[in-house]
Motif scaffolding. Structure first.
Motif, mmCIF file in Angstrom:
data_model
loop_
_atom_site.group_PDB
_atom_site.id
_atom_site.type_symbol
_atom_site.label_atom_id
_atom_site.label_comp_id
_atom_site.label_asym_id
_atom_site.label_seq_id
_atom_site.Cartn_x
_atom_site.Cartn_y
_atom_site.Cartn_z
ATOM 1 N N LEU A 170 18.789 -30.787 -12.583
ATOM 2 C CA LEU A 170 18.217 -32.326 -11.737
ATOM 3 C C LEU A 170 19.088 -32.023 -9.988
ATOM 4 N N LYS A 171 20.300 -32.000 -10.366
ATOM 5 C CA LYS A 171 20.804 -31.625 -9.065
ATOM 6 C C LYS A 171 20.507 -30.090 -8.594
ATOM 7 N N ALA A 172 19.954 -29.752 -9.067
ATOM 8 C CA ALA A 172 19.828 -28.505 -8.396
ATOM 9 C C ALA A 172 18.148 -29.081 -7.698
ATOM 10 N N GLY A 173 17.119 -30.031 -8.128
ATOM 11 C CA GLY A 173 16.053 -30.107 -7.907
ATOM 12 C C GLY A 173 15.283 -30.020 -8.461
ATOM 13 N N GLY A 174 15.294 -30.124 -9.997
ATOM 14 C CA GLY A 174 14.659 -29.749 -11.094
ATOM 15 C C GLY A 174 13.850 -30.958 -10.733
ATOM 16 N N GLN A 175 12.117 -30.252 -11.605
ATOM 17 C CA GLN A 175 11.011 -31.528 -11.787
ATOM 18 C C GLN A 175 10.836 -31.936 -12.520
ATOM 19 N N ARG A 176 11.287 -31.483 -13.949
ATOM 20 C CA ARG A 176 10.496 -32.374 -15.073
ATOM 21 C C ARG A 176 12.104 -32.619 -15.238
ATOM 22 N N THR A 177 11.761 -32.847 -17.354
ATOM 23 C CA THR A 177 12.657 -33.761 -18.143
ATOM 24 C C THR A 177 13.332 -32.121 -18.890
ATOM 25 N N PHE A 178 14.427 -31.768 -18.363
ATOM 26 C CA PHE A 178 15.309 -30.481 -18.806
ATOM 27 C C PHE A 178 15.174 -30.093 -20.266
ATOM 28 N N SER A 179 15.157 -31.582 -20.764
ATOM 29 C CA SER A 179 14.266 -31.283 -22.697
ATOM 30 C C SER A 179 13.110 -30.095 -22.962
ATOM 31 N N GLU A 180 11.666 -30.661 -22.130
ATOM 32 C CA GLU A 180 10.901 -29.800 -22.249
ATOM 33 C C GLU A 180 10.818 -28.234 -22.591
ATOM 34 N N TYR A 181 12.458 -27.581 -21.773
ATOM 35 C CA TYR A 181 12.667 -26.482 -21.781
ATOM 36 C C TYR A 181 13.367 -26.072 -23.048
ATOM 37 N N TYR A 182 13.683 -26.600 -23.919
ATOM 38 C CA TYR A 182 14.082 -25.875 -25.098
ATOM 39 C C TYR A 182 13.951 -26.929 -26.612
ATOM 40 N N THR A 183 14.044 -26.456 -27.515
ATOM 41 C CA THR A 183 13.567 -26.933 -29.137
ATOM 42 C C THR A 183 14.982 -26.973 -29.881
ATOM 43 N N ALA A 184 15.835 -28.095 -29.986
ATOM 44 C CA ALA A 184 17.667 -28.334 -30.133
ATOM 45 C C ALA A 184 16.294 -28.094 -31.428
ATOM 46 N N SER A 185 18.141 -27.412 -31.867
ATOM 47 C CA SER A 185 18.095 -26.681 -33.649
ATOM 48 C C SER A 185 19.337 -27.064 -33.715
ATOM 49 N N TYR A 186 19.992 -27.940 -35.253
ATOM 50 C CA TYR A 186 20.965 -28.470 -35.531
ATOM 51 C C TYR A 186 21.746 -28.701 -34.000
ATOM 52 N N GLU A 187 22.910 -27.262 -34.056
ATOM 53 C CA GLU A 187 24.484 -27.186 -33.345
ATOM 54 C C GLU A 187 24.024 -26.338 -31.627
ATOM 55 N N SER A 188 22.576 -25.888 -32.085
ATOM 56 C CA SER A 188 22.067 -24.745 -30.834
ATOM 57 C C SER A 188 20.779 -25.300 -30.009
ATOM 58 N N VAL A 189 20.400 -24.983 -29.427
ATOM 59 C CA VAL A 189 19.360 -25.108 -28.686
ATOM 60 C C VAL A 189 18.908 -24.094 -28.337
ATOM 61 N N ILE A 190 17.375 -23.687 -29.100
ATOM 62 C CA ILE A 190 15.995 -22.280 -28.043
ATOM 63 C C ILE A 190 15.831 -22.243 -26.907
ATOM 64 N N LEU A 191 15.471 -21.724 -25.713
ATOM 65 C CA LEU A 191 15.343 -22.158 -24.863
ATOM 66 C C LEU A 191 13.757 -21.156 -25.178
ATOM 67 N N ARG A 192 13.078 -22.267 -24.697
ATOM 68 C CA ARG A 192 11.029 -22.499 -23.995
ATOM 69 C C ARG A 192 11.025 -20.575 -24.457
ATOM 70 N N PRO A 193 9.823 -19.939 -25.265
ATOM 71 C CA PRO A 193 9.957 -18.691 -25.281
ATOM 72 C C PRO A 193 9.505 -18.308 -24.056
ATOM 73 N N THR A 194 8.043 -19.363 -23.335
ATOM 74 C CA THR A 194 7.447 -18.695 -21.888
ATOM 75 C C THR A 194 8.576 -17.958 -21.048
ATOM 76 N N LEU A 195 10.066 -18.679 -20.898
ATOM 77 C CA LEU A 195 10.636 -18.045 -19.974
ATOM 78 C C LEU A 195 11.318 -17.248 -19.934
ATOM 79 N N ARG A 196 10.944 -16.351 -20.847
ATOM 80 C CA ARG A 196 11.469 -15.022 -21.556
ATOM 81 C C ARG A 196 10.473 -13.985 -20.724
ATOM 82 N N GLU A 197 9.162 -14.494 -20.575
ATOM 83 C CA GLU A 197 8.172 -13.592 -20.672
ATOM 84 C C GLU A 197 8.266 -12.533 -19.571
#
Lengths: 280, 198
Positions: A170-197
């Motif tokens: 948010l401080k970096a000027g993010g424009q969305r909801t940060f949780s849109e970028y990952y999927t939570a799974s137990y103790e971990s989150v997996i970043l959205r695969p499109t980010l890696r493309e």
């Protein structure tokens, strides 16, 4: 006299450090010879403490004979402090001052040198996606350490860090909801695969490897602080030769070209954020 | 041998203590000063520009590989450790030490390594124990050690811990520290005989 003079001991330890570093280089090709001494010494000492070893000489004997142990030391000697949107003002400045320049290019090559476990690379991917530039980009994310690259490639991080990352986003000027970028799974989150493309992860050692492409942007933050001035100049030569004309170089907040030979070859783009632009 | 570098560590209450200490030093002060003041990791250069108002010596937030010049005050930047090499500073983002980055121990230990008996370590007011181990190493390497008299400290925890754990050379009220530093760093030939508490 039986008692060891503290000065002698200090000198003795310097000899031990030098021998260990020389040994690592000659036996395995790991080159720490031009690392900044003070922090390297601290890391060797904390490794000794964790391993319960009495001296650097004992460590040396073990390292020279046991490759797996040498690799463990290697992990201990390299620094992997990172976070998504670490130093948010850097990303804000990148958004405001660098993105408009990048918009003028049909295709954008970015080199993220010393990417560690990848958080800052994915941060850049998010920023470029939000600026609708990502499809025109290719990010080359490199590190000398294979183990951290594996983490980077996976894009899986502890869920407990997400709260902090959200704040920084948010401080970096993010424009969305940060949780849109990952999927939570137990103790971990997996970043959205499109980010890696558009990211290519690969092994590259700034000390020993050369240039491998021409880039519009090179990001290398808080990596060179671990090098001495000889090695910093060497890496800056590599960066200069890998940047296209008017290419952009981003360093860490307290890093500077001021004490290198390359100061005059760049102009300040955003002084406070250590964003430089190659003059020609 | 002359003292070339003074390493100063402080946390809670440090700002006003530093104001007093730095404000007293003359323009031609012949040693360099390196300061770790515990601070929030997102604090900016406000600290150094604030203190600049009270001292004649130029105050810097250290940039990596900056040279150590006499008569200058160098601050550890927020969220970086400040390390002393021979003649210049390095920074690191290694994990915090005693929950602190910058850490006083890191500054003092690297000072002990690089400057040994040419260094003075000063611990001022503070609410934890970061710096005690570093001071003890600096002492062992032949450096001069000074601790603020806990009675004059806004937070006496750090000075008390230092006094309990290190055979420090001098325990001084805040107002006496700068005059003592001037004397130590400017009196010709007087360095071989250290003042002691006895």
């Amino acid at each position: 006299m039986d008692c060891i003079d503290p000065m002698k001991e200090l000198q003795l330890e310097d000899v031990e450090v030098q021998l260990l570093i020389e040994g690592l280089y000659r036996r395995y090709g790991y080159d720490f010879r031009n690392y900044a001494q003070a922090s390297l010494k601290r890391r060797i000492h904390s490794f000794l403490k964790v391993e319960g070893l009495p001296s650097i000489s004992v460590l040396q004997a073990q390292v020279l004979r046991d490759r797996a142990y040498a690799d463990r030391l290697l992990m201990g000697l390299t620094v992997n402090t990172t976070a998504m949107f670490r130093d948010p003002s850097f990303y804000m400045a990148f958004r405001q001052q660098v993105v408009p320049i990048l918009r003028t290019y049909p295709f954008i090559r970015i080199w993220h040198a010393g990417c560690s476990t990848g958080q800052e690379v994915y941060s850049m991917a998010i920023l470029l996606q939000e600026e609708e530039l990502y499809h025109r980009c290719r990010i080359y994310a490199t590190d000398a350490n294979e183990q951290v690259l594996r983490t980077a490639r996976n894009g899986i991080y502890p869920a407990k860090q997400m709260q902090e990352y959200t704040q920084l986003y948010l401080k970096a000027g993010g424009q969305r909801t940060f949780s849109e970028y990952y999927t939570a799974s137990y103790e971990s989150v997996i970043l959205r695969p499109t980010l890696r493309e558009r990211i290519v992860f690969g092994e590259h050692n700034l000390v020993t490897d050369g240039s491998f492409n021409e880039f519009n942007v090179i990001i290398c933050r808080n990596v060179l602080i671990y090098f001495n001035q000889i090695l910093q100049n060497h890496v800056h030569e590599l960066f200069y030769n890998s940047l296209c004309k008017f290419g952009i170089l981003g360093l860490g907040r307290q890093e500077t070209l001021r004490f290198t030979k390359y100061e005059t070859l760049y102009e300040d783009l955003v002084k406070a954020e250590k964003l430089y632009r190659r003059r020609s | 041998m002359a003292y070339e570098l003074i390493a100063i560590g402080t946390s809670l209450g440090g700002l006003s203590a530093l104001k007093t200490l730095l404000g007293y030093l003359p323009k031609e002060f012949p040693a360099a000063l390196a300061v770790v003041q515990h601070r929030h990791r997102e604090s900016d250069e406000v600290l150094s520009s604030f203190l600049q108002q009270f001292t004649l010596l130029p105050v810097h937030e250290v940039e990596d590989k900056e040279q150590i010049q006499p008569g200058n005050v160098y601050f550890a930047p927020a969220d970086y450790h400040l390390l002393v090499e021979s003649g210049y500073f390095s920074l690191s983002i290694d994990e915090p030490v005693s929950y602190a980055r910058p850490s006083i121990d890191v500054l003092f230990e690297s000072t002990a390594d690089a400057y040994a008996e040419r260094a003075i370590g000063v611990l001022l007011t503070g609410a934890n124990q970061d710096g005690v181990q570093g001071l003890s190493i600096l002492k062992a390497r032949g450096g001069m050690t000074i601790v603020q008299d806990p009675d004059t400290a806004e937070s006496p925890t750090l000075p008390n811990a230092a006094i309990a754990n290190v055979a420090v050379d001098l325990i001084l009220p805040l107002s006496q520290i700068a005059p003592q530093l001037i004397q130590l760093c400017t009196s010709a030939g007087g360095y071989s005989c250290k003042p002691s508490l006895q």
